[in-house]
Design a protein around this motif. Sequence first.
Motif, mmCIF file in Angstrom:
data_model
loop_
_atom_site.group_PDB
_atom_site.id
_atom_site.type_symbol
_atom_site.label_atom_id
_atom_site.label_comp_id
_atom_site.label_asym_id
_atom_site.label_seq_id
_atom_site.Cartn_x
_atom_site.Cartn_y
_atom_site.Cartn_z
ATOM 1 N N UNK A 74 5.239 22.433 -5.685
ATOM 2 C CA UNK A 74 4.811 22.581 -4.288
ATOM 3 C C UNK A 74 4.942 24.043 -3.870
ATOM 4 N N UNK A 75 3.850 24.765 -3.953
ATOM 5 C CA UNK A 75 3.860 26.175 -3.559
ATOM 6 C C UNK A 75 3.980 26.336 -2.050
ATOM 7 N N UNK A 76 3.462 25.373 -1.303
ATOM 8 C CA UNK A 76 3.547 25.461 0.154
ATOM 9 C C UNK A 76 4.991 25.414 0.630
ATOM 10 N N UNK A 77 5.784 24.529 0.036
ATOM 11 C CA UNK A 77 7.194 24.434 0.428
ATOM 12 C C UNK A 77 7.951 25.712 0.066
ATOM 13 N N UNK A 78 7.658 26.279 -1.095
ATOM 14 C CA UNK A 78 8.326 27.515 -1.500
ATOM 15 C C UNK A 78 8.005 28.655 -0.545
ATOM 16 N N UNK A 79 6.737 28.824 -0.205
ATOM 17 C CA UNK A 79 6.350 29.902 0.708
ATOM 18 C C UNK A 79 6.977 29.679 2.078
ATOM 19 N N UNK A 80 6.993 28.425 2.536
ATOM 20 C CA UNK A 80 7.612 28.133 3.827
ATOM 21 C C UNK A 80 9.106 28.398 3.830
ATOM 22 N N UNK A 81 9.792 28.038 2.745
ATOM 23 C CA UNK A 81 11.235 28.298 2.665
ATOM 24 C C UNK A 81 11.535 29.792 2.711
ATOM 25 N N UNK A 183 19.186 32.951 -3.842
ATOM 26 C CA UNK A 183 20.106 31.838 -4.088
ATOM 27 C C UNK A 183 19.431 30.501 -3.833
ATOM 28 N N UNK A 184 18.607 30.418 -2.817
ATOM 29 C CA UNK A 184 17.899 29.171 -2.514
ATOM 30 C C UNK A 184 16.866 28.834 -3.589
ATOM 31 N N UNK A 185 16.127 29.825 -4.070
ATOM 32 C CA UNK A 185 15.110 29.570 -5.092
ATOM 33 C C UNK A 185 15.742 29.148 -6.417
ATOM 34 N N UNK A 212 19.490 19.184 1.635
ATOM 35 C CA UNK A 212 20.926 19.366 1.847
ATOM 36 C C UNK A 212 21.665 19.580 0.525
ATOM 37 N N UNK A 213 21.257 18.850 -0.500
ATOM 38 C CA UNK A 213 21.900 19.022 -1.802
ATOM 39 C C UNK A 213 21.653 20.430 -2.353
ATOM 40 N N UNK A 214 20.454 20.934 -2.200
ATOM 41 C CA UNK A 214 20.160 22.287 -2.669
ATOM 42 C C UNK A 214 20.898 23.329 -1.839
ATOM 43 N N UNK A 215 21.028 23.058 -0.545
ATOM 44 C CA UNK A 215 21.722 24.010 0.326
ATOM 45 C C UNK A 215 23.198 24.155 -0.070
ATOM 46 N N UNK A 216 23.821 23.089 -0.546
ATOM 47 C CA UNK A 216 25.226 23.161 -0.959
ATOM 48 C C UNK A 216 25.395 24.172 -2.091
ATOM 49 N N UNK A 217 24.523 24.113 -3.086
ATOM 50 C CA UNK A 217 24.624 25.042 -4.216
ATOM 51 C C UNK A 217 24.321 26.480 -3.790
ATOM 52 N N UNK A 218 23.304 26.655 -2.962
ATOM 53 C CA UNK A 218 22.982 28.019 -2.513
ATOM 54 C C UNK A 218 24.077 28.589 -1.623
ATOM 55 N N UNK A 219 24.745 27.743 -0.858
ATOM 56 C CA UNK A 219 25.847 28.207 -0.010
ATOM 57 C C UNK A 219 27.025 28.665 -0.858
ATOM 58 N N UNK A 220 27.333 27.928 -1.915
ATOM 59 C CA UNK A 220 28.407 28.350 -2.808
ATOM 60 C C UNK A 220 28.099 29.707 -3.438
#
Length: 277
Positions: A74-81, A183-185, A212-220
């Motif tokens: 999903x390229x749209x989600x990546x660009x939006x993030x 970190x998010x990517x 939310x699960x991805x945010x936990x790893x990027x936050x760490x």
Amino acid sequence: MKHLLVATVLVSCMNLASPFVVSKAYVPTVNVPQRKGSPLHMSSVQKDPEEKTKDHSRKISSWLTSKLPPPPEDQLSMIGDVSVLFFYSFLDHYVNSLYDRWLNSPGTIALQSAPAAIESSSAASAELLTSAVSNSLPVWFDTVHSAPYGSIPLNAALPLEHHIIYAPAISSAGAAACLITSAWLVSGYFTGVFRFQNTLECSPTKAIIATAKTWVFSTLIMLGIAYWSDSFVGCVDCLHKSVGLTKADTDYIFDSLNVLLMWRFILSSLLGYGDDD
């Protein structure tokens, strides 16, 4: 008669030369000894060391590729993030800089005027002079000019400047945006948050859970970067006071969850076509 004699001479000459004529079809034969044992195969030939290294590298590369998750879809989600995180980072640092400028402006500092500071300093000094602490001091101790038992200096009663401090790695908006986006990517690649099954081909509830699960790893990752940068600069620069994670750091890192959840919920609600199971 003459011709007959010439023919007879020619025939006799040919008969004399016939033993020395070798036939063109004659091929001499040579006996080749047969090799005993199994035939030589191509696999038994030693390979070049460079070829062995290349084969080993190809095997390792193929093994790593098989273990990695599938690429993002999903390229749209990546660009939006990326857009949302960059906008959030610059907005956060800009608002904090405005608040820091207002907090340390002369008008704000003048709210606690100099007469009020002098009055509080005199009252605190008088209270200390009449307290039981001063009566218990030795006779030779000067209570008038010795703090904290004597008079409190005026500069201690004056208001101090308070600045909003970030970790060195995220002190600027550009660096913070690049780090939190990276970190998010990286986290999203391994959690599969950029695949259609977690963005558009699912319900908004599942999309929020994956976010939310991805945010936990990027936050760490971001907490580690911020803490490490503060400790590293504290070791290199003797004037830098290492304080660990500041309030501005934690607010910036943890508040990114609200932005990402809101964006992913809007995307899944408007463009998603998955079921609600």
